[in-house]
Design a protein around this motif. Structure first.
Motif, mmCIF file in Angstrom:
data_model
loop_
_atom_site.group_PDB
_atom_site.id
_atom_site.type_symbol
_atom_site.label_atom_id
_atom_site.label_comp_id
_atom_site.label_asym_id
_atom_site.label_seq_id
_atom_site.Cartn_x
_atom_site.Cartn_y
_atom_site.Cartn_z
ATOM 1 N N UNK A 10 0.719 46.580 -4.997
ATOM 2 C CA UNK A 10 1.263 45.538 -5.867
ATOM 3 C C UNK A 10 2.694 45.928 -6.254
ATOM 4 N N UNK A 11 3.350 45.072 -7.002
ATOM 5 C CA UNK A 11 4.682 45.390 -7.513
ATOM 6 C C UNK A 11 5.832 44.900 -6.666
ATOM 7 N N UNK A 12 5.573 44.447 -5.452
ATOM 8 C CA UNK A 12 6.643 43.924 -4.602
ATOM 9 C C UNK A 12 7.524 45.017 -4.014
ATOM 10 N N UNK A 13 8.676 44.600 -3.488
ATOM 11 C CA UNK A 13 9.554 45.546 -2.791
ATOM 12 C C UNK A 13 10.388 46.399 -3.735
ATOM 13 N N UNK A 14 10.722 45.871 -4.917
ATOM 14 C CA UNK A 14 11.567 46.633 -5.838
ATOM 15 C C UNK A 14 10.854 47.854 -6.390
ATOM 16 N N UNK A 15 9.631 47.654 -6.836
ATOM 17 C CA UNK A 15 8.851 48.761 -7.390
ATOM 18 C C UNK A 15 7.444 48.701 -6.788
ATOM 19 N N UNK A 16 7.297 49.144 -5.534
ATOM 20 C CA UNK A 16 5.960 49.107 -4.937
ATOM 21 C C UNK A 16 5.031 50.120 -5.622
ATOM 22 N N UNK A 17 3.833 49.665 -5.912
ATOM 23 C CA UNK A 17 2.831 50.520 -6.536
ATOM 24 C C UNK A 17 1.573 50.469 -5.678
ATOM 25 N N UNK A 18 1.053 51.648 -5.356
ATOM 26 C CA UNK A 18 -0.172 51.745 -4.570
ATOM 27 C C UNK A 18 -1.236 52.379 -5.462
ATOM 28 N N UNK A 19 -2.379 51.735 -5.586
ATOM 29 C CA UNK A 19 -3.481 52.305 -6.364
ATOM 30 C C UNK A 19 -4.706 52.445 -5.470
ATOM 31 N N UNK A 20 -5.580 53.361 -5.864
ATOM 32 C CA UNK A 20 -6.749 53.705 -5.052
ATOM 33 C C UNK A 20 -8.015 53.606 -5.891
ATOM 34 N N UNK A 21 -9.158 53.537 -5.221
ATOM 35 C CA UNK A 21 -10.453 53.466 -5.883
ATOM 36 C C UNK A 21 -11.016 54.862 -6.115
ATOM 37 N N UNK A 22 -11.325 55.173 -7.384
ATOM 38 C CA UNK A 22 -12.057 56.404 -7.693
ATOM 39 C C UNK A 22 -13.513 56.152 -7.318
ATOM 40 N N UNK A 23 -14.130 57.073 -6.585
ATOM 41 C CA UNK A 23 -15.484 56.835 -6.090
ATOM 42 C C UNK A 23 -16.529 57.804 -6.654
ATOM 43 N N UNK A 24 -16.101 58.987 -7.073
ATOM 44 C CA UNK A 24 -17.039 59.969 -7.613
ATOM 45 C C UNK A 24 -16.338 60.748 -8.718
ATOM 46 N N UNK A 25 -17.103 61.071 -9.762
ATOM 47 C CA UNK A 25 -16.603 61.974 -10.788
ATOM 48 C C UNK A 25 -17.595 63.115 -10.944
ATOM 49 N N UNK A 26 -17.052 64.314 -11.063
ATOM 50 C CA UNK A 26 -17.859 65.511 -11.318
ATOM 51 C C UNK A 26 -17.396 66.072 -12.655
ATOM 52 N N UNK A 27 -18.327 66.248 -13.590
ATOM 53 C CA UNK A 27 -17.970 66.756 -14.912
ATOM 54 C C UNK A 27 -18.955 67.833 -15.338
ATOM 55 N N UNK A 28 -18.412 68.859 -15.994
ATOM 56 C CA UNK A 28 -19.263 69.914 -16.538
ATOM 57 C C UNK A 28 -18.661 70.410 -17.846
ATOM 58 N N UNK A 29 -19.537 70.649 -18.819
ATOM 59 C CA UNK A 29 -19.163 71.342 -20.051
ATOM 60 C C UNK A 29 -19.803 72.725 -19.943
ATOM 61 N N UNK A 30 -18.968 73.734 -19.831
ATOM 62 C CA UNK A 30 -19.454 75.102 -19.623
ATOM 63 C C UNK A 30 -19.229 75.928 -20.883
ATOM 64 N N UNK A 31 -20.079 76.941 -21.066
ATOM 65 C CA UNK A 31 -19.939 77.868 -22.199
ATOM 66 C C UNK A 31 -19.870 79.286 -21.674
ATOM 67 N N UNK A 32 -19.060 80.090 -22.363
ATOM 68 C CA UNK A 32 -18.950 81.497 -21.986
ATOM 69 C C UNK A 32 -20.280 82.181 -22.242
ATOM 70 N N UNK A 33 -20.722 82.958 -21.256
ATOM 71 C CA UNK A 33 -21.988 83.682 -21.363
ATOM 72 C C UNK A 33 -21.723 85.172 -21.139
ATOM 73 N N UNK A 34 -22.569 85.983 -21.692
ATOM 74 C CA UNK A 34 -22.441 87.436 -21.498
ATOM 75 C C UNK A 34 -23.232 87.836 -20.262
ATOM 76 N N UNK A 35 -22.626 88.624 -19.427
ATOM 77 C CA UNK A 35 -23.281 89.138 -18.212
ATOM 78 C C UNK A 35 -23.111 90.648 -18.171
ATOM 79 N N UNK A 36 -24.131 91.338 -17.675
ATOM 80 C CA UNK A 36 -24.026 92.800 -17.529
ATOM 81 C C UNK A 36 -23.141 93.161 -16.365
#
Length: 158
Positions: free
Chosen positions: A132-158
């Motif tokens: 979109x946007x025409x020739x002066x300011x062409x803008x290209x947008x894409x489809x987001x298809x997957x999201x990966x999300x994690x809430x992590x917490x610091x853990x103690x390891x030996x």
């Protein structure tokens, strides 16, 4: 904003939680996830390991986080196989954007001073871009298809 810790040194440790993978239709899967950030003998290199439990099998991706120019927020994530991803650190968050297999991936890993880490990857298809946007300011947008999300917490390891 909170006081920033020295990245990556002061965030070294093991962080654990669940990775939620979803698309527009809903949750595709939840998998246990760990992020391990460990110093090496070289102060400019850190082990950066992502591991997941999928179908009762542990899958690990071992990277080397390389300090390039911390004043400019420049880092590299070396996959140790010839692939090196540029990463940028701003406001306690490590960002990386890269393209693979005709997909653009935007990754953010936000480190909190209280031992939490918020991990997000947005996968975008390059196929069927919208122009979109025409020739002066062409803008290209894409489809987001997957999201990966994690809430992590610091853990103690030996």
């Amino acid at each position: 904003f909170p006081t920033e810790y020295a990245f990556p040194k002061e965030y070294a440790g093991t962080y654990a939680g669940n990775l939620n993978v979803a698309d527009a239709s809903g949750v595709l899967q939840n998998v246990p996830m760990e992020l391990i950030l460990k110093p090496t003998e070289d102060p400019k290199k850190f082990e950066y390991t992502l591991s997941y439990i999928v179908s009762q099998k542990k899958q690990e991706q071992k990277y080397t986080l390389i300090v390039v120019d911390p004043a400019k927020g420049l880092y590299d994530l070396d996959e140790n196989n010839g692939v090196v991803l540029r990463a940028n650190y701003m406001r306690q968050t490590l960002f990386s954007t890269f393209e693979v297999n005709n997909r653009i991936l935007n990754s953010s890993v936000e480190f909190k001073n209280d031992g939490r880490v918020f991990f997000t990857i947005i996968v975008t298809e390059k196929a069927d871009p919208r122009k979109t946007g025409g020739e002066k300011i062409p803008v290209v947008s894409y489809n987001a298809v997957v999201i990966q999300k994690a809430a992590l917490r610091k853990v103690e390891r030996d």
